[in-house]
Design an enzyme around this catalytic site. Sequence first.
Site, short mmCIF file in Angstrom:
data_model
loop_
_atom_site.label_atom_id
_atom_site.label_comp_id
_atom_site.label_asym_id
_atom_site.label_seq_id
_atom_site.Cartn_x
_atom_site.Cartn_y
_atom_site.Cartn_z
N LYS A 83 0.83 -1.20 0.00
CA LYS A 83 0.00 0.00 0.00
C LYS A 83 0.87 1.25 0.00
CE LYS A 83 -3.72 -0.42 2.46
NZ LYS A 83 -4.29 -0.70 3.80
N ARG B 289 -3.49 2.83 8.75
CA ARG B 289 -3.76 1.53 8.12
C ARG B 289 -2.52 0.67 8.03
NH1 ARG B 289 -8.37 2.06 4.17
NH2 ARG B 289 -8.95 4.23 4.21
N GLY C 55 -8.06 -7.34 4.92
CA GLY C 55 -8.94 -7.51 6.07
C GLY C 55 -8.34 -8.23 7.26
N MET D 133 -5.53 -7.35 9.06
CA MET D 133 -4.95 -6.51 10.10
C MET D 133 -5.85 -5.30 10.36
SD MET D 133 -0.92 -6.82 9.26
CE MET D 133 -1.01 -6.50 7.51
N ARG E 23 -4.11 -1.60 -5.50
CA ARG E 23 -3.28 -2.81 -5.35
C ARG E 23 -3.67 -3.80 -6.44
NH1 ARG E 23 -6.20 -4.33 0.22
NH2 ARG E 23 -8.25 -4.79 -0.62
N HIS F 252 -4.36 -44.81 0.76
CA HIS F 252 -4.93 -45.44 -0.43
C HIS F 252 -6.10 -44.64 -0.99
CE1 HIS F 252 -7.79 -48.24 -2.34
NE2 HIS F 252 -6.71 -48.62 -2.97
N SER G 77 12.73 -44.03 -11.55
CA SER G 77 11.59 -43.17 -11.25
C SER G 77 11.51 -43.07 -9.74
CB SER G 77 10.30 -43.77 -11.82
OG SER G 77 9.23 -42.92 -11.51
N CYS H 155 7.41 -40.31 -9.73
CA CYS H 155 6.00 -40.72 -9.85
C CYS H 155 5.30 -40.76 -8.50
CB CYS H 155 5.88 -42.06 -10.57
SG CYS H 155 6.71 -43.40 -9.69
N TYR I 231 11.40 -35.85 -16.36
CA TYR I 231 9.95 -35.66 -16.33
C TYR I 231 9.38 -35.82 -14.93
CZ TYR I 231 9.47 -40.73 -15.97
OH TYR I 231 9.54 -42.02 -15.53
C1 PEP Z 1 5.85 -44.13 -4.33
O1 PEP Z 1 6.15 -44.86 -3.39
O2 PEP Z 1 6.13 -42.93 -4.39
C2 PEP Z 1 5.08 -44.68 -5.46
C3 PEP Z 1 4.83 -43.94 -6.52
O3 PEP Z 1 4.59 -45.93 -5.35
P1 PEP Z 1 3.29 -46.30 -4.47
O4 PEP Z 1 2.66 -45.04 -4.04
O5 PEP Z 1 2.43 -47.12 -5.34
O6 PEP Z 1 3.90 -47.09 -3.35
#
Ligand code: PEP
Length: 864
Positions: free
Chosen positions: A16, A86, A95, A97, A330, A448, A756, A823, A843
């Site tokens: 501000k 202010r 909002g 402070m 702002r 899960h 991976s 992954c 990736y």
């Molecule tokens: C992991 O462990 O990060 C993975 C991708 O395998 P999962 O979650 O199936 O154990």
Amino acid sequence: MFGEGKGLGKTILGGKGKNLSEMVEMGLPIPMGFTISTETCDIYYKNNKTYPQQVIDEIEENLKRLEKHMGKKLGDAQDPLLVSVRSGAADSMPGMMDTVLNLGLNDQSIQGLIAKTGNERFARDSYRRFLQMFGDVVMEVPHHDFEHALQTIKDKKGVKLDTELGIEDLKEVVTAYKAAIQKATGKMFPNDGREQLKMAVDAVFNSWNNDRAIVYRRLNDIKGLLGTAVNIQSMVFGNMGETSGTGVCFTRNPSTGENKFYGEFLMNAQGEDVVAGIRTPLEIQELDKVMPDCYKELVKIYQGLEKHYKDMQDMEFTIQEGKLYILQTRNGKRTAAAAVKMAVDMVNEGLIDEKTGVLRVKPEQLDALLHKQINPESKKTAELLTKGLPASPGAAVGQIVFSAQAAHDRNETGKKVVLVRTETSPEDIVGMVASQGILTARGGMTSHAAVVARGMGKCCVAGASEIAVDEHAKTLNVKGKTFNEGDVITLDGSTGEVFAGSLQTMDPELSGDFATLMTWADKYRKLGIRTNADTPHDSEVARKFGAEGIGLCRTEHMFFAEDRIKAVREMILADDVDGRKKALAKLLPFQKEDFLGIFKAMAGLPVTIRFLDPPLHEFLPQEEKDIVELSQIMNVDLETLKKKIEDLHEFNPMLGHRGCRLVITYPEIAEMQTEAVISAACELQKQGIEVHPEIMIPLVGFKSELDFNVEIVHRVAKETIARYGIDLEYKVGTMIEVPRGAVTADKVAETAEFFSFGTNDLTQMSLGFSRDDAGKFIKEYVVKNIFEKDPFQTLDVDGVGQLVQMAVDKGRKTRPNIKLGICGEHGGDPQSIEFCHKVGLNYVSCSPFRVPIARLAAAHAALK
Ligand code: PEP
Ligand code: MG
């Protein structure tokens, strides 16, 4: 002083303060004032909530300059200067402070205000507003005390609205308010303007650490700031009659992004009247009719400000007796849809360049565009039952069911259902498919239920520890309230909220601008984006969202379908190799069918198929009738079967007989899976469809474990390919998810053609936090600042990240062109993606609905 802030920036002046200073420099009509820097706030806290005399002297010096500039004096009985006080941090925290208006009024200066304005009612009204605000914010008098005092007087006078109170009534209100302050605090309201100012400044500094502000900073990831600045600005009045007014406006529509001046105003009013909703404000365009000159000036100013800041501005203005003042500007907050539209429009208009456009939209924001949302309006009146972890975004409205079977059955009859479980087991997958959403009492962000729900793009609230689920009695208890099967609830998977009854939802809208933004993001990112998908359908969804292959196909998910689970159980419980081979032979055609579908959906792109990972007992029957049925199919007596099931019990299955360890005991499993993958690939290649299979071995900690598995893969693949009489290229690699695997990555890479990173398991095993149980206590870690973030959601860069870095370096040393990806769930988390970019992975792979988020996050990482 405003106009002298050049070069200091918002770190020191706050957003501000910086903008006010710049606007004065631009020659815009700004009520004059000065800024106390954020450094002072820092000093204040470091000095036990005091500051050195030098600061007090500087405030006095600037106050004198302001008085001189305005030709008025604070608290003066002839022509008083009034100021607003202010907050204003470097990152805007709307909002959160405190603010005090009309500061400088007292029993003497009120006379001056009356004399100068010739409007006694206005002056008295300003005074009582000031007392209320000062009492509330600075002296911490309960809000209710003022309301009570005001109501008593209104009742006595027989009036309903504040505006119906006359001059004499307002005098009474002032006296009553002063008494209320004294009664609540034991202190007199300070008459002296300079004393008022000092108290107000301290109050603003204190509000930096009020609960709201702390929570807001945590939620919005605002870190590393010195504190708030304080802006002391001379007051202008929008309530000085019919040629005065006040309003809030945006240079573009903050909810849709439309490039049209947007806002509201009220004539003869002060700022809080617009917010309080007592009178209905008018659309900003109406101002053209009421005060055309002011409107035209405002339009010119807003256009100039947007050009200057190159972003949508959220402005406050006041008109005092026909003269327009800008109180602040702002960068405006906006919805996800508006953010995308504005970014694309502004690039097309030439206001910003493409890179800036890409950086304008936060990757996390896209989430809101990819899932059903609860209409915020309908939340206002809804009954909030509890809050769990926001495990998978979206909204779900449906009747409660307590089993996968019930979910399936009710869904068949056309009912929408929400599956409520203490925790889910893999067997629930059918029920999850049939449900609008999933609610669990236990489990964390990588439980899960959470992983599977995210994969399906299905709403899930996990680890809602305040609920008690009785699956047998079919009841859900929340804080003493009981719900039965068939009762309707609503889940908000983006916030973790659980509501009673049915709330309204809104569908996601993927506009053309969204696609444009994604194309731009793709130009700048270096990381490839793959998806975690186990079905042709998920693969197609992910491909539409821009996935460039599959980074993780969890084959176990394919085994839970009703037509397969029996064969899986037969395999697990078989007594010998022959028995297992017989059962596996039944599974082979199913697996091959799965891979045919997935390879086709991902034609031309790489597909990483991970071999069976979870502990076998996850597949075992729990219900008596299933066990009986299985004993008949397998022709073994019930007791023997039950004993076998018992034998398979593990105390810590996540660290038990799973992943590549299974193949050490049961090589037949890898044989069957290899044959399914390779034969599906050969078949499609023969049909002219391009396939790039990559077989991935999970849970490897030792090169020797990997070698054992890989030997089987190559042997069976060779036989299979020979049978088809073609050449097929395929890769074999491993997951790095056991810390020992990371530490010995140079050895592992002698065999593995790719790595991976399975950061779910790598996090679990590095921290020693069970991924299935940690959800219960990790929330506390975050609340108590022991962890900044849940390490299962955002990669623990300092710890687990080091293991990743080590494995990257060691892997590349052995095999310079080794392909590296991730992954684990972190592959879809923007902050973790930035880390993946930095360590130079090839990736990231994430659930289909996170693919666009990952594309944008990867672009941000590259551009930053
Ligand atoms: C992991 O462990 O990060 C993975 C991708 O395998 P999962 O979650 O199936 O154990
Ligand atoms: Mg794993």
